[in-house]
Every structure is written in C-alpha cells, then in structure tokens.
Write a protein that holds these residues in place. Structure first.
Motif, short mmCIF file in Angstrom:
data_model
loop_
_atom_site.label_atom_id
_atom_site.label_comp_id
_atom_site.label_asym_id
_atom_site.label_seq_id
_atom_site.Cartn_x
_atom_site.Cartn_y
_atom_site.Cartn_z
N THR A 119 13.18 -19.23 -11.09
CA THR A 119 11.68 -19.26 -11.84
C THR A 119 10.64 -19.37 -10.61
N GLU A 120 10.85 -20.00 -9.55
CA GLU A 120 10.10 -20.01 -8.43
C GLU A 120 10.18 -18.73 -7.90
N LYS A 121 11.01 -18.12 -7.53
CA LYS A 121 11.10 -17.04 -6.62
C LYS A 121 10.52 -15.70 -7.70
N GLN A 122 10.70 -15.88 -9.06
CA GLN A 122 10.19 -14.74 -9.91
C GLN A 122 8.67 -15.02 -10.16
N ARG A 123 8.12 -16.41 -10.01
CA ARG A 123 6.59 -16.44 -9.86
C ARG A 123 6.09 -15.94 -8.63
N GLU A 124 6.79 -16.11 -7.49
CA GLU A 124 6.47 -15.67 -6.16
C GLU A 124 6.28 -14.18 -6.12
N PHE A 125 7.17 -13.64 -6.68
CA PHE A 125 7.10 -12.07 -6.91
C PHE A 125 6.02 -11.69 -7.74
N GLU A 126 6.06 -12.22 -8.68
CA GLU A 126 4.65 -11.74 -9.69
C GLU A 126 3.17 -11.99 -9.05
N ARG A 127 3.28 -12.96 -7.99
CA ARG A 127 1.96 -13.47 -7.66
C ARG A 127 1.78 -12.21 -6.39
N ARG A 128 2.64 -12.13 -5.84
CA ARG A 128 2.56 -10.93 -4.66
C ARG A 128 2.60 -9.58 -5.19
N VAL A 129 3.04 -9.17 -6.35
CA VAL A 129 2.58 -7.96 -7.08
C VAL A 129 1.19 -7.91 -7.32
N LYS A 130 0.80 -9.08 -7.91
CA LYS A 130 -0.68 -9.07 -8.49
C LYS A 130 -1.57 -8.90 -7.18
N ALA A 131 -1.37 -9.60 -5.96
CA ALA A 131 -1.81 -9.64 -4.72
C ALA A 131 -1.99 -8.18 -4.15
N LEU A 132 -0.88 -7.48 -4.36
CA LEU A 132 -0.80 -6.09 -3.87
C LEU A 132 -1.71 -5.13 -4.59
N GLU A 133 -1.53 -5.19 -5.75
CA GLU A 133 -2.60 -4.48 -6.81
C GLU A 133 -4.03 -4.95 -6.42
N ASP A 134 -4.41 -6.09 -6.13
CA ASP A 134 -5.67 -6.58 -5.92
C ASP A 134 -6.18 -5.74 -4.57
N GLU A 135 -5.15 -5.83 -3.42
CA GLU A 135 -5.49 -5.36 -2.11
C GLU A 135 -5.56 -3.78 -2.29
N SER A 136 -4.73 -3.17 -3.10
CA SER A 136 -4.72 -1.80 -3.45
C SER A 136 -6.09 -1.28 -3.86
N LYS A 137 -6.46 -2.06 -4.84
CA LYS A 137 -7.85 -1.69 -5.26
C LYS A 137 -8.80 -2.02 -4.44
N TYR A 138 -8.88 -2.97 -3.59
CA TYR A 138 -9.89 -3.20 -2.53
C TYR A 138 -9.80 -1.97 -1.51
N ALA A 139 -8.65 -1.59 -1.27
CA ALA A 139 -8.47 -0.71 -0.01
C ALA A 139 -9.21 0.70 -0.50
N THR A 140 -8.83 1.12 -1.77
CA THR A 140 -9.25 2.14 -2.61
C THR A 140 -10.96 2.22 -2.53
N ASN A 141 -11.61 1.03 -2.76
CA ASN A 141 -13.05 0.76 -2.87
C ASN A 141 -13.75 0.96 -1.60
N ASP A 142 -12.92 0.21 -0.49
CA ASP A 142 -13.40 -0.04 0.92
C ASP A 142 -13.38 1.51 1.32
N MET A 143 -12.17 2.22 1.02
CA MET A 143 -12.21 3.78 1.59
C MET A 143 -13.25 4.53 1.07
N LYS A 144 -13.66 4.49 -0.15
CA LYS A 144 -14.72 5.15 -0.72
C LYS A 144 -15.98 5.03 -0.07
N GLU A 145 -16.19 3.71 0.20
CA GLU A 145 -17.56 3.39 0.91
C GLU A 145 -17.50 3.71 2.23
N PHE A 146 -16.44 3.93 3.10
CA PHE A 146 -16.25 4.12 4.32
C PHE A 146 -16.50 5.57 4.58
N GLU A 147 -15.68 6.26 3.60
CA GLU A 147 -15.92 7.89 3.57
C GLU A 147 -17.33 8.25 3.38
#
Length: 181
Positions: A94-122
């Motif tokens: 259960t702990e490993k599954q929660r860690e996995f889900e937390r990290r997937v969510k963090a990756l999704e958030d980081e991906s959204k941030y990167a997309t927005n940051d790239m649009k602004e930078f461009e």
C-alpha cells in the motif's frame, strides 16, 4: 493543410490583384504591387530567429530530459511493485502504491508547469523578433512602394493606407441606416 492555406493565400492575392487592377482608382497613377512573404521562413533563415529557436529548443530539451528521467524511475517503481508486490506485506504494498500514485501526480503537475513555462519562454524569445519583423515589413512596404504584403499563412500583413476603404464603407453604412429611419 498548410499547403491548402498557402494555395488559398496565393489565390486570394491573385484575386485581389485582378479586382484592384480593374478599378481605375487603384489602377491609375500607381501600379498595384503585391508581395508575398513567409514569416516562418524569414524567422528560420535569420540569425536572430535561429538564436531564439535554439534557446527555446535548449530549454525544451532540458525539461524533456528531466521529465523522461522521472518517467523512467516511475516505470521502474511500477515494475518493482508488480514483481515484488506478492511477497510484500499489505502495508508495504500500500505504501509503495501510494508513493507511485503521488509521484505520477507530481510528474503530471511538473509536465503542466513545463508546458506553461515553455509557452511563456517561447513568447518571451520570439515575440520581440516578430515585433521587429513587423516594423521592418512596414518600412520595407513603404520604401519599396508595395500596395500590400501578404504572409503565406496569415493573409495581409502590410497594406498601403490608400487601399483602406473602411471609412467610406462606414459612411455608406451610416447613410443607409439614416435613410431607413
């Protein structure tokens, strides 16, 4: 799709040439001179445009490496959970599954941030180039006596003010609207 737009733009330019050159007001003293430009090509061919594009690509590559590394780490964690999950206690699984889900969510958030940051930078890198290019096209159109300049993908980007009939059409609209009252 871009070739269709390009063909449409060229056909529009030819139609404008035929229409405007057939009217004495436009065909009179000044010959109609129309230019077609491909702004994307100008930016790609210019050193300034290439520098902006290279800066954007470098930042994109930086984000891509970072996100890919985390994605690979998540794949490894998922494989670990699938392979070893059966022998782990319920608590560890259960702990490993929660860690996995937390990290997937963090990756999704980081991906959204990167997309927005790239649009602004461009935008920050490319917008000044496009603004300068717009001024250059205006100056070039006036200096070289162009009636209008068309972008191969966007349409009219420069037009001699003498071709603008907006005020006359607005006056006609007001006139007709006044007649109907």
């Amino acid at each position: 799709m871009n070739s269709i737009k390009g063909i449409f733009t060229v056909l529009s330019a030819v139609l404008l040439l035929v229409v405007f050159s057939s009217y004495p007001a436009f065909a009179g003293d000044k010959a109609l001179k129309v230019g077609i430009i491909n702004i994307q090509k100008v930016v790609a061919l210019s050193k300034v445009g290439q520098e902006a594009r290279d800066a954007v690509k470098a930042k994109f590559d930086e984000y891509q490496v970072k996100l890919r590394k985390e994605e690979e780490s998540l794949v490894a964690l998922k494989d670990d959970i699938e392979k070893k999950g059966a022998v782990w206690s319920e608590e560890i699984r259960t702990e490993k599954q929660r860690e996995f889900e937390r990290r997937v969510k963090a990756l999704e958030d980081e991906s959204k941030y990167a997309t927005n940051d790239m649009k602004e930078f461009e935008k920050k890198k490319v917008e000044p180039v496009l603004q300068e290019l717009e001024a250059i096209i205006d100056d070039f159109g006036k200096k070289e006596n162009y009636s209008m300049i068309l972008d191969a993908s966007r349409g009219v980007i420069y037009m001699d003010e003498a071709l603008d009939i907006s005020a006359a059409v607005a006056a006609e609209l007001d006139k007709r609207k006044g007649e109907k009252k």
